[in-house]
Design a protein around this motif. Structure first.
Motif, PDB file in Angstrom:
ATOM      1  N   LEU A   1       5.279   4.809   2.741  1.00  0.00           N
ATOM      2  CA  LEU A   1       4.852   6.151   3.149  1.00  0.00           C
ATOM      3  C   LEU A   1       5.508   7.184   2.250  1.00  0.00           C
ATOM      4  O   LEU A   1       6.707   7.435   2.339  1.00  0.00           O
ATOM      5  CB  LEU A   1       5.212   6.397   4.615  1.00  0.00           C
ATOM      6  CG  LEU A   1       4.767   7.738   5.221  1.00  0.00           C
ATOM      7  CD1 LEU A   1       3.243   7.877   5.167  1.00  0.00           C
ATOM      8  CD2 LEU A   1       5.267   7.871   6.656  1.00  0.00           C
ATOM      9  N   GLY A   2       4.697   7.802   1.386  1.00  0.00           N
ATOM     10  CA  GLY A   2       5.235   8.760   0.417  1.00  0.00           C
ATOM     11  C   GLY A   2       4.520  10.087   0.423  1.00  0.00           C
ATOM     12  O   GLY A   2       4.480  10.784  -0.590  1.00  0.00           O
TER      13      GLY A   2
ATOM     14  N   GLU B   1       0.503  13.242  11.159  1.00  0.00           N
ATOM     15  CA  GLU B   1      -0.960  13.226  11.094  1.00  0.00           C
ATOM     16  C   GLU B   1      -1.470  11.905  10.531  1.00  0.00           C
ATOM     17  O   GLU B   1      -2.454  11.332  11.040  1.00  0.00           O
ATOM     18  CB  GLU B   1      -1.445  14.379  10.206  1.00  0.00           C
ATOM     19  CG  GLU B   1      -2.945  14.411   9.975  1.00  0.00           C
ATOM     20  CD  GLU B   1      -3.361  15.469   8.966  1.00  0.00           C
ATOM     21  OE1 GLU B   1      -4.512  15.402   8.486  1.00  0.00           O
ATOM     22  OE2 GLU B   1      -2.535  16.344   8.635  1.00  0.00           O
ATOM     23  N   ILE B   2      -0.794  11.388   9.512  1.00  0.00           N
ATOM     24  CA  ILE B   2      -1.215  10.136   8.890  1.00  0.00           C
ATOM     25  C   ILE B   2      -1.008   8.954   9.829  1.00  0.00           C
ATOM     26  O   ILE B   2      -1.901   8.112  10.009  1.00  0.00           O
ATOM     27  CB  ILE B   2      -0.452   9.919   7.575  1.00  0.00           C
ATOM     28  CG1 ILE B   2      -0.893  10.941   6.521  1.00  0.00           C
ATOM     29  CG2 ILE B   2      -0.644   8.488   7.045  1.00  0.00           C
ATOM     30  CD1 ILE B   2      -0.067  10.920   5.257  1.00  0.00           C
TER      31      ILE B   2
ATOM     32  N   GLY C   1      -7.251   4.815  14.697  1.00  0.00           N
ATOM     33  CA  GLY C   1      -7.297   3.492  14.094  1.00  0.00           C
ATOM     34  C   GLY C   1      -6.034   3.079  13.366  1.00  0.00           C
ATOM     35  O   GLY C   1      -5.843   1.894  13.054  1.00  0.00           O
ATOM     36  N   MET C   2      -5.136   4.032  13.070  1.00  0.00           N
ATOM     37  CA  MET C   2      -3.937   3.698  12.304  1.00  0.00           C
ATOM     38  C   MET C   2      -2.966   2.842  13.108  1.00  0.00           C
ATOM     39  O   MET C   2      -2.341   1.919  12.561  1.00  0.00           O
ATOM     40  CB  MET C   2      -3.247   4.975  11.820  1.00  0.00           C
ATOM     41  CG  MET C   2      -2.015   4.727  10.954  1.00  0.00           C
ATOM     42  SD  MET C   2      -2.392   3.796   9.437  1.00  0.00           S
ATOM     43  CE  MET C   2      -3.050   5.118   8.405  1.00  0.00           C
ATOM     44  N   ARG C   3      -2.821   3.116  14.387  1.00  0.00           N
ATOM     45  CA  ARG C   3      -1.877   2.355  15.205  1.00  0.00           C
ATOM     46  C   ARG C   3      -2.229   0.865  15.194  1.00  0.00           C
ATOM     47  O   ARG C   3      -1.362   0.009  15.035  1.00  0.00           O
ATOM     48  CB  ARG C   3      -1.853   2.892  16.634  1.00  0.00           C
ATOM     49  CG  ARG C   3      -0.720   2.321  17.478  1.00  0.00           C
ATOM     50  CD  ARG C   3      -0.604   3.026  18.824  1.00  0.00           C
ATOM     51  NE  ARG C   3       0.565   2.564  19.549  1.00  0.00           N
ATOM     52  CZ  ARG C   3       1.777   3.067  19.403  1.00  0.00           C
ATOM     53  NH1 ARG C   3       1.973   4.075  18.557  1.00  0.00           N
ATOM     54  NH2 ARG C   3       2.808   2.589  20.087  1.00  0.00           N
ATOM     55  N   GLU C   4      -3.500   0.564  15.348  1.00  0.00           N
ATOM     56  CA  GLU C   4      -3.947  -0.827  15.312  1.00  0.00           C
ATOM     57  C   GLU C   4      -3.748  -1.435  13.923  1.00  0.00           C
ATOM     58  O   GLU C   4      -3.361  -2.605  13.791  1.00  0.00           O
ATOM     59  CB  GLU C   4      -5.414  -0.920  15.716  1.00  0.00           C
ATOM     60  CG  GLU C   4      -5.708  -0.573  17.175  1.00  0.00           C
ATOM     61  CD  GLU C   4      -5.639   0.927  17.464  1.00  0.00           C
ATOM     62  OE1 GLU C   4      -5.507   1.287  18.651  1.00  0.00           O
ATOM     63  OE2 GLU C   4      -5.703   1.731  16.496  1.00  0.00           O
TER      64      GLU C   4
ATOM     65  N   CYS D   1       0.842  -1.197   0.000  1.00  0.00           N
ATOM     66  CA  CYS D   1       0.000   0.000   0.000  1.00  0.00           C
ATOM     67  C   CYS D   1       0.874   1.243   0.000  1.00  0.00           C
ATOM     68  O   CYS D   1       1.784   1.363   0.824  1.00  0.00           O
ATOM     69  CB  CYS D   1      -0.906  -0.002   1.228  1.00  0.00           C
ATOM     70  SG  CYS D   1      -1.762   1.560   1.517  1.00  0.00           S
ATOM     71  N   ALA D   2       0.614   2.155  -0.906  1.00  0.00           N
ATOM     72  CA  ALA D   2       1.314   3.433  -0.946  1.00  0.00           C
ATOM     73  C   ALA D   2       0.426   4.501  -0.318  1.00  0.00           C
ATOM     74  O   ALA D   2      -0.663   4.789  -0.835  1.00  0.00           O
ATOM     75  CB  ALA D   2       1.658   3.811  -2.384  1.00  0.00           C
ATOM     76  N   LEU D   3       0.876   5.052   0.790  1.00  0.00           N
ATOM     77  CA  LEU D   3       0.164   6.158   1.430  1.00  0.00           C
ATOM     78  C   LEU D   3       0.735   7.457   0.895  1.00  0.00           C
ATOM     79  O   LEU D   3       1.824   7.882   1.277  1.00  0.00           O
ATOM     80  CB  LEU D   3       0.328   6.097   2.953  1.00  0.00           C
ATOM     81  CG  LEU D   3      -0.331   4.935   3.685  1.00  0.00           C
ATOM     82  CD1 LEU D   3      -0.112   5.053   5.187  1.00  0.00           C
ATOM     83  CD2 LEU D   3      -1.814   4.861   3.375  1.00  0.00           C
ATOM     84  N   GLY D   4       0.015   8.079  -0.023  1.00  0.00           N
ATOM     85  CA  GLY D   4       0.576   9.194  -0.771  1.00  0.00           C
ATOM     86  C   GLY D   4       1.304   8.608  -1.962  1.00  0.00           C
ATOM     87  O   GLY D   4       2.160   7.734  -1.804  1.00  0.00           O
TER      88      GLY D   4
END
Length: 294
Positions: free
Chosen positions: A91-92, A100-101, A106-109, A9-12
């Motif tokens: 992470l891009g 922030e992202i 819910g992101m930590r989980e 998965c590319a975030l950004g």
């Protein structure tokens, strides 16, 4: 451990994210590697089999959908959902958005047990670690501009906890857009100066070579092509194992034009000037890193 057929998965997904995804996707289409991918040292890795890309705007969403034509599932403002479905997170985003992202509800989980690869400039392993659960393994990657045409150099920094399979996977991923090298994080500023800023320094040298050609009667277009191909060919010889000094000596015939030109370069203190350029850029990168960590 890396899943047998991991999801990436590319975030950004800006220019560099597109280059990385495109390089991997093209490698998967290579029928000669149908039985598995491998690093330059021959270590087998599990290739990603599914791809997601998360972006924020409708314009970016349309751009990616048009570009990847279904090979990548594109999602708008669904970071947590995408991370939950993935094994590897690239992470891009813009560096100022990273906290922030990664600290969104819910992101930590969602990051539990995942491999996070950051291509953000100036964001350290310790910063990334502070925003992630302990079970997340973190890698910092610094690809340079030529990675956009898959001729780049990527410096990789990883935590001690990273597994050999994860290390091999990361090296394979970035080898699809050029070369990749693991270094300790203490060397990242020098690497930033040398291969991050290096394309700008190399471009100035090539432009100067072309200027000389124009001065002596060549057209600008011809001079630029001659300079660029000469630099590219020489770089390939070095990467193939020839030492720069030996290449220089092989071209320098006694009393010839090459040694005459080399002496002119030495009169201009080219060696110390270039070396000091890397020193100054390294020190500036260190200073900027301290500012960003405050």
């Amino acid at each position: 451990m890396v899943a047998e057929a991991p999801t990436l998965c590319a975030l950004g997904c800006g220019t560099m994210g597109i280059a990385i995804l495109s390089g991997i996707l093209d490698s998967l289409k290579d029928t000669t590697s149908a039985d598995g991918a491998s690093t330059p040292d021959g270590h087998k890795v599990n290739k990603p089999s599914r791809f997601l890309a998360c972006i924020r705007s409708d314009k970016s969403l349309q751009k990616l959908e048009d570009l990847f034509k279904g090979e990548v599932t594109c999602m708008k403002n669904k970071n947590v959902e995408a991370v939950k479905q993935s094994d590897i997170i690239l992470l891009g985003s813009k560096p100022q958005m990273s906290k922030e992202i990664l600290t969104a509800p819910g992101m930590r989980e969602a990051l539990e047990g995942k491999l996070l690869i950051s291509i953000l400039a100036g964001t350290t392993l310790s910063q990334l670690r502070s925003w992630c659960p302990q079970s997340t393994h973190v890698v910092r990657a610094m690809p340079n501009t030529p990675c956009k045409i898959r001729q780049g150099m990527t410096v990789l920094v990883c935590e001690e906890e990273i597994t050999s399979d994860e290390r091999s996977l990361v090296q394979w991923m970035f080898s699809q857009i050029g070369r990749a090298m693991f270094l300790e994080e203490k060397n990242i500023d020098a690497a930033t100066a040398l291969c991050g800023s290096g394309p700008a320094f190399a471009a100035v040298f090539m432009e100067a070579l072309a200027d000389g050609g124009v001065m002596m009667g060549l057209t600008r277009a011809a001079a630029l092509e001659l300079a660029a191909q000469t630099c590219q060919g020489t770089a390939r010889m070095v990467l193939d194992g020839q030492h720069p000094a030996l290449i220089k000596d092989a071209v320098s015939t006694p009393g010839g034009c090459t040694i005459s030109g080399l002496l002119a370069l030495e009169d201009g203190k080219i060696r110390s000037t270039v070396a000091r350029t890397i020193q100054d850029a390294t020190e500036r990168a260190t200073a900027l890193g301290k500012l960003s960590s405050k």
